[in-house]
Write a protein that holds these residues in place. Structure first.
Motif, PDB file in Angstrom:
ATOM      1  N   TYR A 185      -6.410  -0.344  -0.882  1.00  0.00           N
ATOM      2  CA  TYR A 185      -5.024   0.037  -1.183  1.00  0.00           C
ATOM      3  C   TYR A 185      -4.072  -1.134  -0.964  1.00  0.00           C
ATOM      4  O   TYR A 185      -3.212  -1.416  -1.817  1.00  0.00           O
ATOM      5  CB  TYR A 185      -4.592   1.205  -0.293  1.00  0.00           C
ATOM      6  CG  TYR A 185      -3.083   1.336  -0.206  1.00  0.00           C
ATOM      7  CD1 TYR A 185      -2.345   1.809  -1.289  1.00  0.00           C
ATOM      8  CD2 TYR A 185      -2.396   0.945   0.951  1.00  0.00           C
ATOM      9  CE1 TYR A 185      -0.955   1.901  -1.222  1.00  0.00           C
ATOM     10  CE2 TYR A 185      -1.019   1.038   1.028  1.00  0.00           C
ATOM     11  CZ  TYR A 185      -0.299   1.507  -0.062  1.00  0.00           C
ATOM     12  OH  TYR A 185       1.064   1.583   0.010  1.00  0.00           O
ATOM     13  N   GLY A 186      -4.206  -1.817   0.180  1.00  0.00           N
ATOM     14  CA  GLY A 186      -3.273  -2.886   0.514  1.00  0.00           C
ATOM     15  C   GLY A 186      -3.285  -4.014  -0.498  1.00  0.00           C
ATOM     16  O   GLY A 186      -2.225  -4.484  -0.932  1.00  0.00           O
ATOM     17  N   LEU A 187      -4.477  -4.439  -0.899  1.00  0.00           N
ATOM     18  CA  LEU A 187      -4.559  -5.561  -1.836  1.00  0.00           C
ATOM     19  C   LEU A 187      -4.137  -5.147  -3.239  1.00  0.00           C
ATOM     20  O   LEU A 187      -3.452  -5.898  -3.937  1.00  0.00           O
ATOM     21  CB  LEU A 187      -5.986  -6.122  -1.839  1.00  0.00           C
ATOM     22  CG  LEU A 187      -6.423  -6.788  -0.538  1.00  0.00           C
ATOM     23  CD1 LEU A 187      -7.880  -7.235  -0.625  1.00  0.00           C
ATOM     24  CD2 LEU A 187      -5.526  -7.970  -0.196  1.00  0.00           C
ATOM     25  N   PHE A 188      -4.519  -3.934  -3.659  1.00  0.00           N
ATOM     26  CA  PHE A 188      -4.115  -3.493  -4.992  1.00  0.00           C
ATOM     27  C   PHE A 188      -2.603  -3.305  -5.070  1.00  0.00           C
ATOM     28  O   PHE A 188      -1.944  -3.801  -5.997  1.00  0.00           O
ATOM     29  CB  PHE A 188      -4.820  -2.185  -5.354  1.00  0.00           C
ATOM     30  CG  PHE A 188      -4.386  -1.619  -6.679  1.00  0.00           C
ATOM     31  CD1 PHE A 188      -4.839  -2.176  -7.860  1.00  0.00           C
ATOM     32  CD2 PHE A 188      -3.507  -0.545  -6.742  1.00  0.00           C
ATOM     33  CE1 PHE A 188      -4.427  -1.673  -9.091  1.00  0.00           C
ATOM     34  CE2 PHE A 188      -3.089  -0.032  -7.954  1.00  0.00           C
ATOM     35  CZ  PHE A 188      -3.552  -0.597  -9.135  1.00  0.00           C
ATOM     36  N   ALA A 189      -2.043  -2.607  -4.076  1.00  0.00           N
ATOM     37  CA  ALA A 189      -0.601  -2.368  -4.095  1.00  0.00           C
ATOM     38  C   ALA A 189       0.188  -3.657  -3.895  1.00  0.00           C
ATOM     39  O   ALA A 189       1.242  -3.851  -4.501  1.00  0.00           O
ATOM     40  CB  ALA A 189      -0.230  -1.350  -3.012  1.00  0.00           C
ATOM     41  N   GLY A 190      -0.334  -4.540  -3.049  1.00  0.00           N
ATOM     42  CA  GLY A 190       0.387  -5.777  -2.791  1.00  0.00           C
ATOM     43  C   GLY A 190       0.323  -6.762  -3.937  1.00  0.00           C
ATOM     44  O   GLY A 190       1.330  -7.403  -4.276  1.00  0.00           O
ATOM     45  N   LEU A 191      -0.846  -6.875  -4.568  1.00  0.00           N
ATOM     46  CA  LEU A 191      -1.016  -7.879  -5.615  1.00  0.00           C
ATOM     47  C   LEU A 191      -0.536  -7.397  -6.984  1.00  0.00           C
ATOM     48  O   LEU A 191      -0.207  -8.222  -7.843  1.00  0.00           O
ATOM     49  CB  LEU A 191      -2.490  -8.300  -5.690  1.00  0.00           C
ATOM     50  CG  LEU A 191      -3.064  -8.961  -4.430  1.00  0.00           C
ATOM     51  CD1 LEU A 191      -4.535  -9.297  -4.618  1.00  0.00           C
ATOM     52  CD2 LEU A 191      -2.284 -10.211  -4.069  1.00  0.00           C
ATOM     53  N   TRP A 192      -0.491  -6.077  -7.195  1.00  0.00           N
ATOM     54  CA  TRP A 192      -0.133  -5.585  -8.519  1.00  0.00           C
ATOM     55  C   TRP A 192       1.090  -4.669  -8.546  1.00  0.00           C
ATOM     56  O   TRP A 192       1.849  -4.703  -9.508  1.00  0.00           O
ATOM     57  CB  TRP A 192      -1.320  -4.844  -9.147  1.00  0.00           C
ATOM     58  CG  TRP A 192      -2.323  -5.778  -9.725  1.00  0.00           C
ATOM     59  CD1 TRP A 192      -2.277  -6.403 -10.944  1.00  0.00           C
ATOM     60  CD2 TRP A 192      -3.529  -6.226  -9.109  1.00  0.00           C
ATOM     61  NE1 TRP A 192      -3.381  -7.209 -11.118  1.00  0.00           N
ATOM     62  CE2 TRP A 192      -4.167  -7.122 -10.005  1.00  0.00           C
ATOM     63  CE3 TRP A 192      -4.148  -5.965  -7.890  1.00  0.00           C
ATOM     64  CZ2 TRP A 192      -5.375  -7.729  -9.721  1.00  0.00           C
ATOM     65  CZ3 TRP A 192      -5.353  -6.572  -7.605  1.00  0.00           C
ATOM     66  CH2 TRP A 192      -5.945  -7.446  -8.507  1.00  0.00           C
ATOM     67  N   LEU A 193       1.274  -3.860  -7.512  1.00  0.00           N
ATOM     68  CA  LEU A 193       2.335  -2.859  -7.565  1.00  0.00           C
ATOM     69  C   LEU A 193       3.636  -3.309  -6.909  1.00  0.00           C
ATOM     70  O   LEU A 193       4.717  -2.888  -7.333  1.00  0.00           O
ATOM     71  CB  LEU A 193       1.861  -1.553  -6.904  1.00  0.00           C
ATOM     72  CG  LEU A 193       0.626  -0.899  -7.523  1.00  0.00           C
ATOM     73  CD1 LEU A 193       0.315   0.403  -6.798  1.00  0.00           C
ATOM     74  CD2 LEU A 193       0.816  -0.659  -9.016  1.00  0.00           C
ATOM     75  N   ALA A 194       3.567  -4.108  -5.874  1.00  0.00           N
ATOM     76  CA  ALA A 194       4.776  -4.534  -5.172  1.00  0.00           C
ATOM     77  C   ALA A 194       5.643  -5.397  -6.089  1.00  0.00           C
ATOM     78  O   ALA A 194       5.125  -6.171  -6.902  1.00  0.00           O
ATOM     79  CB  ALA A 194       4.409  -5.319  -3.916  1.00  0.00           C
ATOM     80  N   PRO A 195       6.960  -5.279  -5.979  1.00  0.00           N
ATOM     81  CA  PRO A 195       7.845  -6.102  -6.826  1.00  0.00           C
ATOM     82  C   PRO A 195       7.829  -7.560  -6.391  1.00  0.00           C
ATOM     83  O   PRO A 195       7.526  -7.868  -5.230  1.00  0.00           O
ATOM     84  CB  PRO A 195       9.221  -5.478  -6.582  1.00  0.00           C
ATOM     85  CG  PRO A 195       9.135  -4.878  -5.217  1.00  0.00           C
ATOM     86  CD  PRO A 195       7.723  -4.372  -5.079  1.00  0.00           C
ATOM     87  N   PRO A 196       8.151  -8.479  -7.286  1.00  0.00           N
ATOM     88  CA  PRO A 196       8.221  -9.900  -6.910  1.00  0.00           C
ATOM     89  C   PRO A 196       9.328 -10.123  -5.879  1.00  0.00           C
ATOM     90  O   PRO A 196      10.327  -9.407  -5.837  1.00  0.00           O
ATOM     91  CB  PRO A 196       8.528 -10.612  -8.228  1.00  0.00           C
ATOM     92  CG  PRO A 196       8.176  -9.623  -9.298  1.00  0.00           C
ATOM     93  CD  PRO A 196       8.416  -8.278  -8.707  1.00  0.00           C
ATOM     94  N   ASP A 197       9.142 -11.140  -5.064  1.00  0.00           N
ATOM     95  CA  ASP A 197      10.172 -11.514  -4.097  1.00  0.00           C
ATOM     96  C   ASP A 197      11.343 -12.160  -4.837  1.00  0.00           C
ATOM     97  O   ASP A 197      11.158 -12.889  -5.817  1.00  0.00           O
ATOM     98  CB  ASP A 197       9.591 -12.497  -3.083  1.00  0.00           C
ATOM     99  CG  ASP A 197      10.596 -12.885  -2.018  1.00  0.00           C
ATOM    100  OD1 ASP A 197      10.871 -12.059  -1.138  1.00  0.00           O
ATOM    101  OD2 ASP A 197      11.110 -14.020  -2.082  1.00  0.00           O
ATOM    102  N   TYR A 198      12.551 -11.913  -4.340  1.00  0.00           N
ATOM    103  CA  TYR A 198      13.735 -12.400  -5.054  1.00  0.00           C
ATOM    104  C   TYR A 198      13.860 -13.922  -4.987  1.00  0.00           C
ATOM    105  O   TYR A 198      14.551 -14.524  -5.827  1.00  0.00           O
ATOM    106  CB  TYR A 198      14.994 -11.739  -4.502  1.00  0.00           C
ATOM    107  CG  TYR A 198      15.491 -12.274  -3.182  1.00  0.00           C
ATOM    108  CD1 TYR A 198      16.549 -13.184  -3.116  1.00  0.00           C
ATOM    109  CD2 TYR A 198      14.902 -11.872  -1.986  1.00  0.00           C
ATOM    110  CE1 TYR A 198      16.999 -13.676  -1.905  1.00  0.00           C
ATOM    111  CE2 TYR A 198      15.346 -12.360  -0.774  1.00  0.00           C
ATOM    112  CZ  TYR A 198      16.390 -13.253  -0.732  1.00  0.00           C
ATOM    113  OH  TYR A 198      16.830 -13.750   0.468  1.00  0.00           O
TER     114      TYR A 198
END
Length: 257
Positions: free
Chosen positions: A36-49
């Motif tokens: 979950y962490g890697l999938f959500a972090g690498l694909w679902l989380a928005p880019p940093d501003y």
């Protein structure tokens, strides 16, 4: 009562049996959380501003860096136990943890360098955090090398314990180097008490990856520790019973911790 329980747990057959029950759960939970962490972090989380998608390396770098310190601290504690009480399980723990810690430390260094290139314009600078983390890797490798340098397993254990204890002084240096010296490395803004400077959609995958990495390290450490116990105790009754497919009696190794 507490000392009796601790001494029983430190018995090689008792710990081996406990590891057989505990390791599969750790492995399964680690797989779920890391997935979950890697999938959500690498694909679902928005880019940093500011950093864009380059920030996503934190989902690997932060857990690896945290474990590099935690595992060495565990080695140092095991070293104290091994030298004072001469418990065989603690001696085996030092040897079992060293390659795991070295792997996470190397991963933290590599991901830190990859992160540093777009942020600093170079892969490596002799920054306080990077340099002290590199020293930590050398300490891990030193423990691995010492273990291989002695034919006498107890002498090797004492040497590894001493190096682990002495090298523990580097752990707070790595942790607080960004606060003690001028550093290009950012301070602790994510894993800090109070309100972290990260949004929930970025934070939850990171916390899942962090917990999953700790559970994975625990799984690997238990399996390595079991293998080390089998190697050192291969002539004992409980190992012969295990190899014969019989249930291991916790008292088979009593008094040999």
């Amino acid at each position: 009562m507490m000392w009796t329980w601790f001494h029983r747990l430190a018995s090689p057959p008792s710990f081996y049996a406990l590891g057989q029950r505990l390791a599969p759960w750790l492995g399964a939970l680690a797989a779920v959380l890391l997935g979950y962490g890697l999938f959500a972090g690498l694909w679902l989380a928005p880019p940093d501003y500011q950093q864009g998608d380059a920030f996503r390396i934190i989902y690997v770098h932060v857990p690896a860096a945290a474990l590099s310190l935690s595992l060495y601290t565990g080695m140092a504690v095991a070293g104290v136990v091994a030298l004072i009480w001469r418990i065989k399980l603690a001696e085996c723990a030092i040897v079992a943890l060293a390659p795991v810690g070295a792997s996470f430390t190397a991963l933290a260094l590599v991901t830190g360098m990859l992160w540093g290139k777009p942020m600093w314009g170079t892969y490596w600078v002799w920054d306080a955090r990077l340099t002290s983390e590199l020293v930590l890797l050398f300490l891990y490798l030193g423990v691995i090398g010492l273990d291989s340098a002695f034919a006498d397993r107890r002498a090797a254990a004492r040497a590894c314990a001493l190096l682990a204890i002495v090298g523990a002084v580097n752990v707070p240096i790595v942790k607080y180097s960004v606060d003690w010296w001028n550093s290009l490395h950012q301070g602790s803004t994510i894993l800090q008490f109070g309100k972290p400077n990260i949004t929930p959609e970025m934070g939850w995958p990171l916390y899942a990856s962090l917990l999953g990495a700790y559970l994975f390290a625990g799984y690997v450490a238990i399996r390595r520790l079991q293998n080390e116990l089998l190697r050192r105790e291969r002539r004992s009754t409980w190992v012969r019973e295990l190899m014969a497919g019989r249930a291991v009696s916790p008292s088979a190794g009593a008094g040999r911790a």
